[in-house]
Design an enzyme around this catalytic site. Structure first.
Site, PDB file in Angstrom:
ATOM      1  CB  THR A 183     -22.548  -8.395  20.496  1.00 16.92           C
ATOM      2  OG1 THR A 183     -23.783  -7.939  19.916  1.00 16.92           O
ATOM      3  CG2 THR A 183     -22.292  -7.661  21.812  1.00 16.92           C
TER       4      THR A 183
ATOM      5  CB  ILE B 204     -12.672   3.115  28.175  1.00 20.50           C
ATOM      6  CG1 ILE B 204     -14.161   3.477  28.374  1.00 20.50           C
ATOM      7  CG2 ILE B 204     -12.070   3.911  27.011  1.00 20.50           C
ATOM      8  CD1 ILE B 204     -15.105   3.043  27.251  1.00 20.50           C
ATOM      9  CB  THR B 205      -9.329  -0.595  25.060  1.00 21.51           C
ATOM     10  OG1 THR B 205     -10.332  -1.616  25.168  1.00 21.51           O
ATOM     11  CG2 THR B 205      -7.986  -1.255  24.792  1.00 21.51           C
TER      12      THR B 205
ATOM     13  N   GLY C 215     -24.387  -0.027  25.731  1.00 22.56           N
ATOM     14  CA  GLY C 215     -23.302  -0.682  25.002  1.00 22.56           C
ATOM     15  C   GLY C 215     -23.719  -0.834  23.549  1.00 22.56           C
ATOM     16  CB  SER C 216     -25.772  -3.416  21.788  1.00 25.83           C
ATOM     17  OG  SER C 216     -25.031  -4.508  22.250  1.00 25.83           O
TER      18      SER C 216
ATOM     19  CD  GLU D 251     -13.301  -2.194  17.883  1.00 24.07           C
ATOM     20  OE1 GLU D 251     -13.717  -1.671  16.849  1.00 24.07           O
ATOM     21  OE2 GLU D 251     -12.202  -1.930  18.390  1.00 24.07           O
TER      22      GLU D 251
ATOM     23  CD  GLN E  67     -11.659 -31.921  23.671  1.00 21.57           C
ATOM     24  OE1 GLN E  67     -11.907 -31.007  24.433  1.00 21.57           O
ATOM     25  NE2 GLN E  67     -11.893 -33.185  23.983  1.00 21.57           N
TER      26      GLN E  67
ATOM     27  N   GLY F 142      -5.407 -32.579  28.645  1.00 18.71           N
ATOM     28  CA  GLY F 142      -5.270 -31.962  29.969  1.00 18.71           C
ATOM     29  C   GLY F 142      -4.271 -30.813  29.966  1.00 18.71           C
TER      30      GLY F 142
HETATM   31  C1  LIG Z   1     -12.255  -5.866  27.365  1.00 16.37           C
HETATM   32  C2  LIG Z   1     -13.209  -4.892  26.737  1.00 16.37           C
HETATM   33  C3  LIG Z   1     -12.722  -3.778  26.065  1.00 16.37           C
HETATM   34  C4  LIG Z   1     -13.603  -2.823  25.542  1.00 16.37           C
HETATM   35  N1  LIG Z   1     -13.104  -1.672  24.977  1.00 16.37           N
HETATM   36  C5  LIG Z   1     -13.971  -0.661  24.683  1.00 16.37           C
HETATM   37  C6  LIG Z   1     -13.477   0.635  24.282  1.00 16.37           C
HETATM   38  O1  LIG Z   1     -12.274   0.864  24.174  1.00 16.37           O
HETATM   39  N2  LIG Z   1     -14.391   1.621  24.045  1.00 16.37           N
HETATM   40  C7  LIG Z   1     -15.746   1.429  24.176  1.00 16.37           C
HETATM   41  O2  LIG Z   1     -16.494   2.367  23.974  1.00 16.37           O
HETATM   42  N3  LIG Z   1     -16.241   0.208  24.517  1.00 16.37           N
HETATM   43  C8  LIG Z   1     -15.384  -0.837  24.786  1.00 16.37           C
HETATM   44  N4  LIG Z   1     -15.873  -2.061  25.179  1.00 16.37           N
HETATM   45  C9  LIG Z   1     -17.330  -2.244  25.271  1.00 16.37           C
HETATM   46  C10 LIG Z   1     -17.908  -3.206  24.253  1.00 16.37           C
HETATM   47  O3  LIG Z   1     -17.871  -2.632  22.977  1.00 16.37           O
HETATM   48  C11 LIG Z   1     -19.350  -3.537  24.736  1.00 16.37           C
HETATM   49  O4  LIG Z   1     -19.217  -4.377  25.878  1.00 16.37           O
HETATM   50  C12 LIG Z   1     -20.177  -4.195  23.666  1.00 16.37           C
HETATM   51  O5  LIG Z   1     -20.474  -3.301  22.634  1.00 16.37           O
HETATM   52  C13 LIG Z   1     -21.482  -4.763  24.212  1.00 16.37           C
HETATM   53  O6  LIG Z   1     -22.163  -3.816  24.993  1.00 16.37           O
HETATM   54  P1  LIG Z   1     -22.700  -4.251  26.453  1.00 16.37           P
HETATM   55  O7  LIG Z   1     -21.568  -4.860  27.186  1.00 16.37           O
HETATM   56  O8  LIG Z   1     -23.365  -3.072  27.063  1.00 16.37           O
HETATM   57  O9  LIG Z   1     -23.767  -5.381  26.186  1.00 16.37           O
HETATM   58  P2  LIG Z   1     -25.332  -5.158  25.854  1.00 16.37           P
HETATM   59  O10 LIG Z   1     -25.489  -4.136  24.781  1.00 16.37           O
HETATM   60  O11 LIG Z   1     -26.058  -4.927  27.141  1.00 16.37           O
HETATM   61  O12 LIG Z   1     -25.725  -6.572  25.268  1.00 16.37           O
HETATM   62  C14 LIG Z   1     -26.029  -7.702  26.102  1.00 16.37           C
HETATM   63  C15 LIG Z   1     -26.454  -8.855  25.183  1.00 16.37           C
HETATM   64  O13 LIG Z   1     -27.660  -8.502  24.497  1.00 16.37           O
HETATM   65  C16 LIG Z   1     -27.465  -8.599  23.098  1.00 16.37           C
HETATM   66  N5  LIG Z   1     -28.214  -7.553  22.409  1.00 16.37           N
HETATM   67  C17 LIG Z   1     -28.265  -6.235  22.721  1.00 16.37           C
HETATM   68  N6  LIG Z   1     -29.041  -5.583  21.857  1.00 16.37           N
HETATM   69  C18 LIG Z   1     -29.464  -6.504  20.953  1.00 16.37           C
HETATM   70  C19 LIG Z   1     -30.284  -6.450  19.789  1.00 16.37           C
HETATM   71  N7  LIG Z   1     -30.825  -5.297  19.337  1.00 16.37           N
HETATM   72  N8  LIG Z   1     -30.533  -7.601  19.112  1.00 16.37           N
HETATM   73  C20 LIG Z   1     -29.979  -8.770  19.533  1.00 16.37           C
HETATM   74  N9  LIG Z   1     -29.181  -8.879  20.618  1.00 16.37           N
HETATM   75  C21 LIG Z   1     -28.936  -7.754  21.307  1.00 16.37           C
HETATM   76  C22 LIG Z   1     -25.972  -8.421  22.890  1.00 16.37           C
HETATM   77  O14 LIG Z   1     -25.536  -8.954  21.641  1.00 16.37           O
HETATM   78  C23 LIG Z   1     -25.413  -9.161  24.093  1.00 16.37           C
HETATM   79  O15 LIG Z   1     -25.379 -10.529  23.833  1.00 16.37           O
HETATM   80  C24 LIG Z   1     -15.004  -3.051  25.649  1.00 16.37           C
HETATM   81  C25 LIG Z   1     -15.494  -4.184  26.287  1.00 16.37           C
HETATM   82  C26 LIG Z   1     -14.622  -5.085  26.852  1.00 16.37           C
HETATM   83  C27 LIG Z   1     -15.200  -6.257  27.622  1.00 16.37           C
END
Ligand SMILES: Cc1cc2nc3c(=O)[nH]c(=O)nc-3n(C[C@H](O)[C@H](O)[C@H](O)COP(=O)(O)OP(=O)(O)OC[C@H]3O[C@@H](n4cnc5c(N)ncnc54)[C@H](O)[C@@H]3O)c2cc1C
Length: 387
Positions: A370, A156-157, A130-131, A368, A341, A345
């Site tokens: 975190t 994926i949206t 993800g990230s 997009e 808040q 209720g």
């Molecule tokens: C409803 C929804 C719609 C979405 N739509 C799309 C889409 O259309 N296309 C698409 O490609 N993706 C999409 N996403 C994915 C979204 O972009 C990812 O969930 C997001 O980028 C985080 O990746 P992850 O969930 O793998 O979390 P991880 O990367 O596993 O992160 C977990 C935690 O660790 C932290 N972390 C990770 N690496 C670091 C670092 N180097 N330093 C500090 N903290 C870190 C993160 O900030 C987070 O708090 C969507 C997600 C959701 C929930």
């Protein structure tokens, strides 16, 4: 002094009228039923919202990025599910094809996407990346003039609706000389054998937005479906996400503004101890904080949009986009907490929109990029050697 142009303000009013009439009365029901309202998405299309920034030759208005942010803010003010549908459709669906596509790809995909008749998704995230999006495991190999793609995508949206026409996916297409994976982006048409949008997620919020896991198993598409240059996928999605960050900050801004308006109204009506709760400083001061958040988020979102429209340097825009995304989305989460808040209720009951906003807001700090990723990018933009 910062102010949107008169043209932008008039446009804002027309989108607000649409949102109040066509979306607001139904948003709670769509949310409850987890219903993706295709007919309303297509109405947004007829209003021209998907084509605001697209060139006229594809049916767009050739307008500026600021207009798109205004539209996203206004739709999100009544319903974040529809706000994110628009944001993702343009930012992640249309923009990559518009920016990197060949003339043929643009002619094939853009007219329906720009008209809002169809939607496209952007498949970057995977179950284990993800990230760290460069850790993508999905692979594509050339075989007889076709890409054969195997892998999976996550969250994926707009990827599995009845009007989804294609999803652009990132995939490893080889290894670079430095040993790192070569990542490219490839357009996968909906309905291609082996390409499956699995059942929609059961999410905390954004119930009326379309989000699916995708599986790709022996998916064959023509070699010409490569989007942009081979091996440039990483750079392409980073640039795509910069625009997306400002646009999702506009979703957050709409949410903050709704919290402010609803809280002001409720605090003037709800009586305790012989007077409206807005007479109590404990309540009024929290609402004052909402006003500060709304104004600050507005300035940051439209500063970033203005930088893009003015053709500012990539570095300046990137930094402004991350600053806007970070501040607006974290403020939206705080704003929804304050608004619930203020409603007491009743703020915990689904009959009031603040409850839905509370559930919807959390993902803004995650999608997009975190909050942690935004802080990392901002720190790097300051020259800090952060990892
Ligand atoms: C409803 C929804 C719609 C979405 N739509 C799309 C889409 O259309 N296309 C698409 O490609 N993706 C999409 N996403 C994915 C979204 O972009 C990812 O969930 C997001 O980028 C985080 O990746 P992850 O969930 O793998 O979390 P991880 O990367 O596993 O992160 C977990 C935690 O660790 C932290 N972390 C990770 N690496 C670091 C670092 N180097 N330093 C500090 N903290 C870190 C993160 O900030 C987070 O708090 C969507 C997600 C959701 C929930």
């Amino acid at each position: 002094m910062f102010e949107l142009s008169e043209e932008h303000r008039e446009f804002r009013q027309s989108v607000r009228d649409f949102a109040e009439a066509e979306i607001a009365p139904h948003a709670a029901e769509w949310d409850r039923k987890h219903y993706f309202p295709v007919e309303v998405v297509q109405k947004m299309g007829r209003l021209g919202l998907f084509g605001l920034t697209a060139p006229e030759e594809y049916g767009g208005a050739g307008g500026d990025f600021t207009s798109l942010c205004v539209a996203i803010e206004e739709i999100s003010r009544v319903d974040q599910s529809m706000g994110i549908t628009l944001e993702a459709a343009v930012g992640l669906g249309i923009n990559p094809i518009l920016t990197y596509g060949t003339d043929e790809q643009k002619a094939t995909w853009l007219p329906d996407l720009v008209a809002g008749e169809k939607l496209a998704g952007f498949g970057l995230t995977e179950p284990e990346s993800g990230s760290d999006a460069g850790a993508t495991k999905t692979r594509a190999v050339l075989d007889g003039g076709e890409w054969v793609i195997d892998g999976s995508k996550q969250f994926i949206t707009n990827s599995g609706s009845s009007i989804t026409s294609c999803v652009t996916v990132t995939a490893r297409t080889g290894e670079r000389p430095d040993g790192k994976p070569e990542i490219s982006t490839i357009i996968v048409p909906a309905g291609t054998p082996g390409f499956v949008a699995e059942a929609a997620y059961d999410k905390l919020g954004w119930h009326a937005s379309d989000t699916h896991p995708l599986s790709l198993s022996g998916v064959r598409v023509p070699e010409s479906n490569l989007l942009g240059r081979r091996g440039k996928g990483f750079a392409q999605f980073l640039a795509t996400l910069d625009d997306g960050r400002v646009a999702i900050a506009a979703v957050a801004l709409g949410c903050i503004r709704a919290c402010l308006e609803l809280s002001v109204q409720y605090a003037g009506e709800r009586q305790t101890f012989g007077g409206p709760i807005g007479r109590k400083q404990g309540v009024a001061f929290q609402i004052a904080d909402l006003k500060v958040m709304a104004d600050a988020a507005e300035l940051l979102v439209y500063r970033a949009a203005a930088l893009k429209d003015a053709g500012a340097s990539v570095a300046d825009f990137k930094q402004a986009a991350s600053v806007a995304k970070l501040y607006a989305t974290e403020s939206a989460v705080t704003a929804t907490r304050i608004a619930t808040q203020v409603f007491g209720g009743y703020g915990f009951m689904e009959e009031y929109p603040v409850t839905r906003f509370y559930r919807d807001a959390k993902i803004l700090e995650i999608g997009e990029g975190t909050s942690e990723v935004q802080r990392m990018l901002i720190a790097r933009s300051l020259g800090l050697p952060v990892e």
